[in-house]
Design a protein around this motif. Structure first.
Motif, PDB file in Angstrom:
ATOM      1  N   MET A 140      23.144  15.500 -12.166  1.00 31.80           N
ATOM      2  CA  MET A 140      22.117  16.176 -12.616  1.00 31.80           C
ATOM      3  C   MET A 140      21.847  15.553 -14.136  1.00 31.80           C
ATOM      4  SD  MET A 140      19.859  17.940 -10.888  1.00 31.80           S
ATOM      5  CE  MET A 140      19.097  18.092 -11.814  1.00 31.80           C
ATOM      6  N   LYS A 141      23.218  15.160 -14.692  1.00 28.17           N
ATOM      7  CA  LYS A 141      22.355  15.071 -16.672  1.00 28.17           C
ATOM      8  C   LYS A 141      22.570  13.747 -15.797  1.00 28.17           C
ATOM      9  CE  LYS A 141      25.723  15.784 -19.849  1.00 28.17           C
ATOM     10  NZ  LYS A 141      26.968  15.810 -20.491  1.00 28.17           N
TER      11      LYS A 141
ATOM     12  N   VAL B 142      19.098   7.639 -19.259  1.00 31.37           N
ATOM     13  CA  VAL B 142      18.484   6.898 -19.010  1.00 31.37           C
ATOM     14  C   VAL B 142      19.371   5.622 -18.236  1.00 31.37           C
ATOM     15  CG1 VAL B 142      17.209   4.642 -19.967  1.00 31.37           C
ATOM     16  CG2 VAL B 142      17.469   7.176 -21.226  1.00 31.37           C
ATOM     17  N   ASP B 143      20.666   6.135 -18.467  1.00 30.59           N
ATOM     18  CA  ASP B 143      21.566   4.839 -18.043  1.00 30.59           C
ATOM     19  C   ASP B 143      21.681   4.990 -16.471  1.00 30.59           C
ATOM     20  OD1 ASP B 143      23.111   2.946 -17.415  1.00 30.59           O
ATOM     21  OD2 ASP B 143      25.142   4.786 -18.421  1.00 30.59           O
ATOM     22  N   GLU B 144      21.129   3.668 -15.853  1.00 29.12           N
ATOM     23  CA  GLU B 144      21.305   4.328 -14.562  1.00 29.12           C
ATOM     24  C   GLU B 144      22.772   3.212 -14.172  1.00 29.12           C
ATOM     25  OE1 GLU B 144      18.788   1.014 -12.244  1.00 29.12           O
ATOM     26  OE2 GLU B 144      16.590   2.093 -13.719  1.00 29.12           O
TER      27      GLU B 144
END
Length: 76
Positions: free
Chosen positions: A58-59, A64-66
């Protein structure tokens, strides 16, 4: 040689987790003790095998980081 509390390994652990290495070590040893002694192993294994990965997934989705999305969602 055994790392001292001032060594770079301990500093890196504290920097990346934000938690004192002593607290982390105590937690891991406590969890292993509970599992190996057979007390509440179901809860510890569910926590580490289901709840923690679910929380981190979930975090990761909210960040933003994929790259973390790929890492944590691949777990499932």
């Amino acid at each position: 040689s055994t790392p001292t509390p001032d060594s770079s390994a301990w500093s890196t652990i504290k920097e990346k987790t934000g938690i004192s290495p002593i607290i982390l070590i105590a937690g891991v040893l406590g969890a292993l003790t509970v599992v190996f002694l057979g007390h509440s192993e179901k809860y510890v294994t569910n926590l580490t095998g289901i709840l923690f990965p679910a929380y981190m997934s979930m975090k990761a989705i909210e960040s933003v980081d994929e790259d973390d999305d790929k890492q944590w969602c691949t777990y499932w």
